[in-house]
Design a protein around this motif. Structure first.
Motif, mmCIF file in Angstrom:
data_model
loop_
_atom_site.group_PDB
_atom_site.id
_atom_site.type_symbol
_atom_site.label_atom_id
_atom_site.label_comp_id
_atom_site.label_asym_id
_atom_site.label_seq_id
_atom_site.Cartn_x
_atom_site.Cartn_y
_atom_site.Cartn_z
ATOM 1 N N VAL A 65 3.631 -0.949 2.807
ATOM 2 C CA VAL A 65 3.942 -2.268 3.206
ATOM 3 C C VAL A 65 3.614 -3.160 1.974
ATOM 4 N N PHE A 106 5.270 -9.546 5.478
ATOM 5 C CA PHE A 106 4.038 -9.773 4.657
ATOM 6 C C PHE A 106 4.625 -10.939 3.561
ATOM 7 N N GLY A 123 0.686 -0.688 -1.360
ATOM 8 C CA GLY A 123 -0.154 0.143 -0.827
ATOM 9 C C GLY A 123 -0.745 1.088 -1.345
ATOM 10 N N ASP A 124 0.248 1.595 -2.709
ATOM 11 C CA ASP A 124 -0.243 2.555 -3.143
ATOM 12 C C ASP A 124 -1.324 2.506 -4.430
ATOM 13 N N PRO A 139 0.686 -1.323 0.090
ATOM 14 C CA PRO A 139 0.173 0.116 0.162
ATOM 15 C C PRO A 139 0.799 1.221 0.074
ATOM 16 N N PHE A 140 0.043 2.339 -0.363
ATOM 17 C CA PHE A 140 0.569 3.582 -0.429
ATOM 18 C C PHE A 140 1.392 4.273 -1.774
ATOM 19 N N PRO A 160 5.543 -5.719 9.839
ATOM 20 C CA PRO A 160 5.199 -7.340 9.624
ATOM 21 C C PRO A 160 6.227 -7.782 8.321
ATOM 22 N N SER A 193 2.809 -6.737 0.313
ATOM 23 C CA SER A 193 2.260 -7.670 1.269
ATOM 24 C C SER A 193 2.144 -9.257 0.434
#
Lengths: 347, 687
Positions: free
Chosen positions: A135, A94, A154-155, A8-9, A92, A137
């Motif tokens: 992060v 992932f 996360g993006d 993400p992000f 974490p 995953s």
């Protein structure tokens, strides 16, 4: 070589060459127990030789277990403990992935590589890699393009990175939410991704465009509105695709883009894999499900953690051919035979 | 013939009676009467001659008899001359035979008389000899008696001769006489001795009288001194207020030292250590001795008696064993033995530790009273604790256990529960009197914690070898700090509990930044539960299985509610809180039951509360940890409920509208919710 990661992000930074030597983590007293009590195993990967297993947990630690000693007849309790535990990331871990020589780990905004040869000798040495502020995953291997790594994150985008130079070659945009899982079809040169938005997108590596988009939750057979629409597991085998999550786990024929069978598994599935003529799947629930292609659930084998996050088959070594599953426990169950749990490795 | 015999007889009688006459006559002279005396004849004749004559006569007689026989046979008539003649001849022979017979008789008589006479003479001589021999023997005895006689002077230790010669005056020594005569010398020495002794006796008498004189003077002086005592006492009494005013308790310390002499060694060590520590480092520590001093004195005074007692004890033991053998069920005596074994020393130490409240909790003037006892026969120390506070602390029901004197000091050091005796030797003593567990007597006697023994300088080898680098003096400081920390944390908890029971989660200003301003979940209940109740809760099994819920811990049940959702949290509070943080186990009843074990998100809340607690500790020493954990629990429940909508598009009004800012509602394969609060921005993110 290509690596796929989802995360993400939306902004990244580059950091080169950090040779950090990590000290062994030392827990003491109750902290040790409390940490174990709340540990989750998120990812696993076998070494290229098949004799070692690396597992990542929610505290950012990676533990390396020796399968050969744990499987040997004179195994003791100690051989079920890791030969090495180190903190790889802040958040974490992932996703873990093994290449021919390295272990790649995806953590909180960064991807790190660790040499297997050194890990086995219990030396921790972080190779250069990228740092993101989100992060990762999921990782899987598409051996089509040499030295490239596919990262889903996360993006909501999929990034393809050149491992040699560390430069992002392309960005695949299209998902509207967090990408849970990636899969690569080797022959067709396609990347499949599934995410929180409930869509499975099929990408063409060369053009970087989305070829297809399957919104699984819109198919009545699969949809389970009481859970949600996200896709958390995705895997392919030639023309077949398995996907599940909020919707039921279902087997799809990719050329016709239609679900051929839906598996009546309760709970959300988090990882599934083809194995011979069977499908193995784990998710919520204290068991590993064995399914047949036709859509029947053949068996559900109980295991230790209450819910499972990861499943891995060791195909690198015939000697140590085992199935390992990890989840919401500090224990990783090892199945020497698919039909019962042999023992548990413990963090 | 009969006539002839008569004649002869008279003759004999005559001659016999006439014998002395005959002698006399002979003596007188032969001229007077010529008396025939056969006795004279007897002297003249020889027995052998007589014997020959006898033989001849007999032969001749026999020949005559034969001739008469022949004549008779030849028919000769009686009265025939020849026969008559022959008869005449034989009569003569008969006469001579008779005479010979008489002579023989007389000779025999005379021989007998002679023998008798000789015998008598011999007897007399023998008697004389015996007398003489006896006399000799007596004499010899006398001589030996004399030789063995011991004189008294031999026992007297005399001065040596040289010394005597040197020292004695000449009128006593008399060298001229005594030089060659040892008897005289000895006499002289004895004289000298006597002289000297007389002189010494004189001296002794003199000394006695002087002694008496001195004694008398001493008595007089003593009387004088004792007459001073009341006056001095009065002065002392009068000076007490001054001492107190100047805070120089000379007398008190003196008294304490006096009493301390009767303390058993371990309590004495503790007293000294505590006093020293109190003076050097910690002014709020005070020690006092309580108990019956006289009894302690009696206990310590006669060491011989105690030995006797010991032997008496062993006797009693033997006796007891005997009776036991006879009647194994006699309980009374065993009870007595037990009581004897568990006897405390009459003196005990009372250690008062004043605990100033931390600046957030103003429990000023709360005092921890520690009573240290010494069990004489077990050689261990025990402690009882009591907390007295200035303010009234009733109110919090769940806090009842917090300041319970029985559990207050549990696990001050890890695993030191004070229920088992630390002295391994005690086990054998217990076996003897049938005590199975010391824990049964703890309530009465106090707890024999390890640290108590160490404070008293008692050290026992423990079964589990443990590295203990803090001993002796440095131990005092750490223990006192721990004790104070324990009381402060308990008091802080006490206060927190009373507000928790009123459903208020106190959050201090220092910790405000840890939580968003708007928290809708509310603590609705806070109750204490027992260990048994805790283990019976279904959602705490993993904690119990991991061995993190011990009987020494305190257990609580918190209920957090928001709308229809009801979150139960079972809390394990280690006695060493806040060093060891409380452990929460969760169960949510909302759209069905969910427990931390099966629901990954609840599990994440548990770890958010239990594992990432370091940021919740607040200002040192972390007394606000528990309340902050509860507060975070409320926040996390908010997040959990608000982000739980599976499908944003469906459904009408949500029960819990999303008010918290979240970067992402789910992440990772188990789709965890963001429980981490980021302070200044006020949004929630994942760990």
């Amino acid at each position: 070589m290509t690596l796929l990661v989802s995360c993400p992000f939306h902004c990244f930074k580059w950091l080169h060459c950090f040779n950090n030597s990590y000290t062994f983590l030392k827990f003491s007293g109750t902290v040790f127990f409390v940490q174990h009590l709340h540990m989750s195993v998120f990812s696993q990967s076998f070494s290229p030789c098949g004799r070692f297993l690396a597992a990542g947990n929610n505290y950012g630690e990676i533990a390396v277990f020796s399968l050969s000693s744990a499987l040997s007849p004179d195994a003791t309790d100690l051989s079920q403990k890791p030969i090495l535990t180190f903190t790889a990331h802040e958040g974490p871990v992932f996703s873990l992935l093994s290449t021919d020589s390295h272990l790649l780990s995806a953590g909180n905004g960064e991807v790190s590589a660790w040499s297997w040869a050194e890990l086995i000798k219990r030396v921790i040495h972080n190779l250069h890699f990228s740092l993101f502020s989100f992060v990762f995953s999921f990782i899987s291997i598409p051996p089509l393009q040499e030295n490239s790594l596919v990262i889903g994150g996360g993006d909501n985008n999929i990034h393809i990175m050149d491992l040699e130079s560390g430069i992002f070659k392309s960005v695949l945009q299209g998902h509207t939410d967090y990408i849970h899982c990636l899969s690569v079809r080797e022959r067709e040169g396609e990347i499949l991704s599934g995410g929180e938005d409930g869509a499975v997108r099929i990408w063409d590596c060369r053009t970087g465009h989305s070829v297809h988009c399957i919104e699984v939750f819109k198919y009545e057979d699969c949809a389970r509105p009481q859970y949600g629409k996200w896709i958390s597991c995705l895997t392919t085998d030639s023309d077949w695709m398995l996907c599940g999550g909020g919707p039921s786990l279902s087997l799809w024929h990719l050329r016709s883009m239609s679900p051929t069978s839906v598996f009546p598994l309760s709970g959300c599935q988090r990882q599934a894999t083809f194995y011979q003529d069977m499908i193995l799947s784990v998710g919520e629930g204290q068991f590993v499900s064995h399914c047949l292609m036709g859509g029947e659930v053949k068996a559900q084998i109980p295991c230790t953690p209450h819910s499972l996050n990861t499943l891995a088959l060791n195909l690198n070594s015939t000697e140590h051919r085992v199935l390992t599953v990890g989840g919401s426990s500090h224990q990783i169950d090892v199945f020497a035979n698919l039909y019962y749990r042999s023992f548990s490795l413990s963090f | 013939m009969s006539d002839a015999l008569k004649k002869r007889k008279s003759k004999v009688v005559r001659s016999e009676t006439g014998t002395p006459e005959g002698k006399r006559g002979r003596g007188d002279g032969e001229q007077e009467v010529r008396v025939y005396s056969e006795e004279v004849e007897l002297d003249g004749s020889d027995p052998a001659e007589d014997y020959r004559q006898y033989k001849l006569t007999c032969k001749a007689l026999a020949k005559l008899m034969n001739e008469i026989q022949e004549l008779k046979a030849n028919g000769a008539k009686d009265g025939c001359a020849e026969v008559e003649q022959k008869r005449m001849q034989s009569c003569i022979h008969f006469m001579s035979l008779k005479k010979l017979n008489r002579l023989a008789h007389m000779r025999l008589k005379r021989g007998r008389d002679q023998t008798h006479e000789g015998k008598q003479r011999v007897d007399v001589l023998h008697l004389q000899l015996q007398n003489l021999l006896y006399e000799v023997m007596h004499m010899q005895k006398e001589i030996s008696k004399c030789l063995e006689f011991k004189s008294k002077h031999e026992e007297i230790d005399l001065v040596s001769i040289d010394e005597f010669n040197k020292e004695a005056p000449p009128e006593i020594s008399r060298i001229s006489i005594t030089k060659d005569d040892p008897h005289q010398l000895t006499l002289a020495r004895l004289d000298w001795e006597l002289e000297q002794r007389k002189r010494l006796a004189e001296k002794y008498k003199e000394s006695l009288s002087s002694k008496e004189k001195i004694q008398k003077s001493i008595e007089v002086k003593k009387e004088h001194l004792s007459s001073l005592q009341p006056g001095l006492n009065a002065i002392m009494q009068a000076s007490l207020p001054v001492q107190e005013y100047l805070s120089m308790p000379f007398e008190q310390t003196q008294k304490q030292i006096e009493i301390a002499r009767h303390l058993p060694p371990s309590l004495y060590v503790l007293l000294v250590q505590a006093n020293a520590y109190g003076q050097a480092c910690d002014k709020s520590l005070s020690v006092s001795i309580s108990g019956d001093v006289d009894e302690a004195k009696a206990l310590a005074k006669p060491p011989d008696d105690s030995q006797d007692d010991d032997s008496g004890d062993s006797d009693a033991e033997e006796e007891q064993e005997k009776t036991k053998r006879r009647r194994p069920t006699t309980g009374g005596q065993l009870d007595d033995k037990r009581r004897e074994m568990l006897k405390r020393h009459p003196l005990s130490l009372c250690l008062d530790l004043k605990c100033k409240g931390t600046h957030t909790h103003t429990h000023n003037g709360s005092v921890l009273h520690l009573f240290f006892y010494y069990l004489m026969n077990l050689n261990i120390m025990t402690v009882k604790a009591k907390v007295s506070t200035a303010t009234d602390l009733t109110g919090a029901i769940s806090a009842g256990e917090l300041l319970n004197s029985d559990t207050l000091l549990n696990c001050l050091y890890a695993n030191d529960q004070g229920r088992e005796t630390p002295n391994p030797a005690n086990r054998y003593q217990f076996d003897k009197v049938g005590i199975s567990v010391f824990g049964d007597y703890v309530a009465e006697l106090g707890h024999p914690y390890q640290w108590v023994q160490r404070l008293g300088g008692l050290q026992f080898p423990s079964e589990t070898p443990e590295v203990c680098d803090s001993l002796s003096a440095s131990h005092m400081e750490s223990t006192m700090k721990l004790l104070r920390g324990r009381v402060q944390s308990r008091l802080a908890l006490h206060k927190q509990f009373s507000s928790l029971e009123h459903s208020i989660v106190p959050v201090s200003s220092e910790c405000q930044h840890l939580f968003p301003t708007k928290v809708l979940s509310r603590l609705s209940r806070w109750t204490a539960i027992t260990h048994h109740e805790y283990t019976n809760l279904s959602f705490t099994r993993h904690v119990s299985d991991a061995g993190l819920a011990r009987e020494t811990d305190l257990f609580f049940l918190a209920v957090v509610e928001r709308g229809t959702a009801r979150l139960q949290a079972a809390v394990v509070l280690n006695p060493r809180y806040p060093e060891i943080s409380p452990l929460f186990a969760l169960s949510l009843s909302w759209k069905g039951e969910r427990a931390g074990r099966s629901d990954d998100n609840l599990r994440a809340i548990e770890s958010e509360v239990n594992v990432f607690k370091s940021e919740l500790q607040g200002p040192r020493p972390g007394h606000q940890l528990l309340t902050n954990q509860v507060a975070r629990l409320c926040v996390c429940l908010d997040v959990y409920l608000e982000t739980d909508g599976q499908d944003d598009s469906v459904e009408g009004p949500r029960e819990f509208p999303r008010e918290k800012m979240c970067l992402r509602t789910a992440r990772g394969p188990n789709r965890l919710k963001p429980f981490k609060y980021n302070h200044p921005q006020g949004f929630f993110s994942h760990r």
